[in-house]
Design an enzyme around this catalytic site. Sequence first.
Site, short mmCIF file in Angstrom:
data_model
loop_
_atom_site.label_atom_id
_atom_site.label_comp_id
_atom_site.label_asym_id
_atom_site.label_seq_id
_atom_site.Cartn_x
_atom_site.Cartn_y
_atom_site.Cartn_z
N ASP A 196 -31.51 5.16 12.04
CA ASP A 196 -30.69 5.47 11.02
C ASP A 196 -29.18 5.47 11.62
OD1 ASP A 196 -29.23 7.25 8.82
OD2 ASP A 196 -31.38 6.76 8.12
N HIS A 234 -26.80 11.36 7.29
CA HIS A 234 -28.03 10.98 6.94
C HIS A 234 -29.31 10.94 7.87
CE1 HIS A 234 -30.43 7.30 5.15
NE2 HIS A 234 -30.11 8.09 3.77
N SER A 406 -34.28 7.36 0.09
CA SER A 406 -34.02 7.78 1.53
C SER A 406 -34.73 9.00 2.06
CB SER A 406 -32.45 8.13 1.86
OG SER A 406 -31.69 7.15 2.11
#
Length: 857
Positions: A196, A234, A406
């Site tokens: 990520d 994230h 996600s």
Amino acid sequence: MRLHSLLGLLGLGYLATASNSHLRPRDYDAEDYYVLHLDSDTPPSQIAIKLGLTHEGPLGELADHHIFSSHKQQEDVVHTALKERKRRKRTIGGYDVLDGVKLAQKQQLKPRLEKRGIIPPPPAGYASPVARQVDSPAAAALAKQAAVAKKLGIKDPIFNEQWHLFNPVQVGHDVNVTDVWLQGITGHNATVAIVDDGLDMYSEDLKDNYFAEGSYDFNDHSVEPRPKLDDDKHGTRCAGEVSAVKNNVCGVGVAWDSKIAGIRILSKLISDADEAIAMNYAYQHNQIYSCSWGPPDDGVSMEAPGILIKRAMLNGVQNGRGKLGSIYVFASGNGAAYQDNCNFDGYTNSIYSVTVGAIDRKGLHPYYSEQCSAQLVVTYSSGSGDAIHTTDVGPNQCYSGHGGTSAAAPLAAGIFALVLQVRPDLSWRDMQYLVMETALPIDLDTGGWQTTTIGKKFSHTYGYGKIDTYATIEAAKTFKNVKPQAWYYSPWIHVNQAIPEGEEGLAVSFEVTPGMLKDANVARLEHVTITMNVEHTRRGDISVDLVSPDKVISHLSNSRNRDSTESGYENWTFMSVVHWGESGIGTWTIIVKDAIENEFNGTFIDWHLKLWGESIDASKATILPMPEENDDDDHNKTSTTTAVAIATTPVAVGPTSPPAANPTDHPDRPTRPKPSGAQEEVASPTGTSAAATSTSSSWLPSFFPTFGAGPKTQIWIYGAAGLILVFCCGLGVYFFLARRKRLRNNPRDEWEFDILEDEEAEGLNGGGARGKGKRRAGELYDAFAAGSDDESDEEFDEGGDEREKMLYDDEEDSSAREGSSEGGKHVIGDDEEDDDDESLVEAEHEKGAQGGPPSHK
Ligand SMILES: *[C@@H]1O[C@H](CO)[C@@H](O)[C@H](O)[C@H]1NC(C)=O
Ligand SMILES: *[C@@H]1O[C@H](CO)[C@@H](O)[C@H](O)[C@H]1NC(C)=O
Ligand SMILES: *[C@@H]1O[C@H](CO)[C@@H](O)[C@H](O)[C@H]1NC(C)=O
Ligand SMILES: *[C@@H]1O[C@H](CO)[C@@H](O)[C@H](O)[C@H]1NC(C)=O
Ligand SMILES: *[C@@H]1O[C@H](CO)[C@@H](O)[C@H](O)[C@H]1NC(C)=O
């Protein structure tokens, strides 16, 4: 050398690897990088001397792949040198070290992959969720939650907000994990890598589980994947879902005793070479790779990883985790509002990845979560006014708005970590079986479920259902490992027929005989892939269904309003998990439709069926060779077949699609074949002779009996057979039509939505606080159209053309490469001998036939 052997002695082989020169920082401003795949006897040092390049080191874990560099220049010096050598070899012959180059690719930085946490605004008419959850918790559930926390010593301050772990309000709408924890199954000995935008290893909630040896920053080339940009949050949020420590900070991860690694690739442009290394990084120790990103979910993109990344993923399942196979988990994508479909994404539709979609805390399908025939399962994420509560970047920061698909993928990855604690011996395919077998169907009335051959329910919206951790762990305890993989490849089936416009389809069948599968050692199916070429002046008009011999339907693709790409499908591979457990024997029918009536039209060129499954005889199983750029090149191996234009029932697709049910139950839509010119037996221009003379004679004569009738009659017979298949597609048509009407009645210009702050958009699906800037959706549409996505498409198309041109430069060579087809089993290989130009990837860019950039989900 001494360091390496010392580390080896200590069993720290991965440290030796990590210190390898393949992790030298790159400088794409000043240097060119080339990846070369060499014969194992060809020393990279000699290649470097010959080409005047610097050998940077091996390419991650890919055997015989190396990275070379030179100062930056326009020319692809490797390509030039290889071409020259080829020319000389023809005239002069002899030996040259360059003859040992099997593939060469100049590296380029590609558009950033998109995180799948940022989700598009809801479509018009979508009922906005009412602020935050207002229902009150059930007393009994609250008591249970408290008891569980007490028993396990959970004191994390936001544990009670983590409804995805235990939901006291909508009881039953959680991953059902608490009784698994109570058995001491919390992720011990399992390691998940979050691929990520970074991972805050200094977070108090993550640092004790942080696995430094499995972590790396491929964007800034340092050993710590620390978040550096403002929006590098994230990955940390995803990591918290998996492995947040049970302590006094925020909440807990679903596998709070697992180890967590961070592999940072999303924060800057990256080359295929580095992405390929990342996908195998420390792959004996990182067991699960959680990937919440991919190509843009804009309803336009149709992109797949380049050849090096494909090889890395195959290498991962073949050699990672002590050869049991790395577990790749991908978020399905957030583009459902734009009719995007995870089969247009080459990562989510890889047979090597577990594709995970989302449901919300009420168990509803959130409007963003993409559907596709490659989706295996769903689990919880944002929607119905709430989102996932997890760790955030910072020493003691929590986040309550994590969402999109996600957030679903890491939750699944964490649950798979629990599975690996119980059964570390499961292969990558065992894991998929387990997930498929234990998923719990939900939303039975409107989910578009059909019953598969093995009695499972499948929905394109929910896959096989939602993960029930308890059920999965119970089944894992006694799971019997499956035999190795086997596969059957059909010949290319040439069609070359215009696709009728309107609510019709062009159906083409191919029969798989028992002998073909026996020869291919295939006992029962797991994945099915279809590679196809369709020419069309508007790609978004096309949709494709696949009907199996057991009349189970895969909606391989759906039409997309926004996709005006002029190129159709080019060697695109679709995947389906819908046929899991079928024998594969019988007639497979593909139906290509152009249901959107307009001035755009197209031609179905050819297709190719691959059946993947469990072997009959494990001792005869072989290892799949690495993919080649030109795997799809043997279009010679063709089959002539009957294409029938039929008034098909448009098979329902879309999140609101009705149940397709078991199609055989509903032969309620009699349709009539159109005795048009389309109904001719087609033989491809090149296919006719090839088919007639092909050594794999198994397919042609056997599966189209003539019934002693003349050609016209045969056409009718096969037309009628097609019809029967069409009956099977029944049901759901009216819903589908209704839905289409609705979409038509809501053109984009009427969409109005709020632009949310990133966090709101990510977390709350447009619920929660309303943002200020109102904008017409039409503007967004246009922004997309003019934006980087389209540019990149163009760039890729251009590159593709260039590559094709170059391939054809050396036309005589192109026939040299062919897989041999034996008993219906396609064998790739023998490439060394051929030494043809296609074994050299001549792309100026790193995109393969379906290459391209992924995006975060
Ligand atoms: C959840 O786990 C319990 C055991 O803790 C089990 O009895 C139940 O069937 C599972 N599934 C659901 C949907 O509750
Ligand atoms: C972890 O793995 C080691 C070695 O494989 C094993 O001895 C140990 O029992 C495992 N621990 C748990 C909690 O499963
Ligand atoms: C598409 O439409 C054009 C114009 O009507 C026509 O000339 C062409 O043959 C059509 N192509 C196909 C593949 O149907
Ligand atoms: C499909 O791939 C092959 C090479 O693998 C290439 O020759 C052919 O042109 C491609 N077709 C299209 C339509 O891109
Ligand atoms: C493939 O087709 C080309 C052109 O039609 C021909 O020259 C070549 O020999 C064929 N290759 C095979 C393996 O049939």
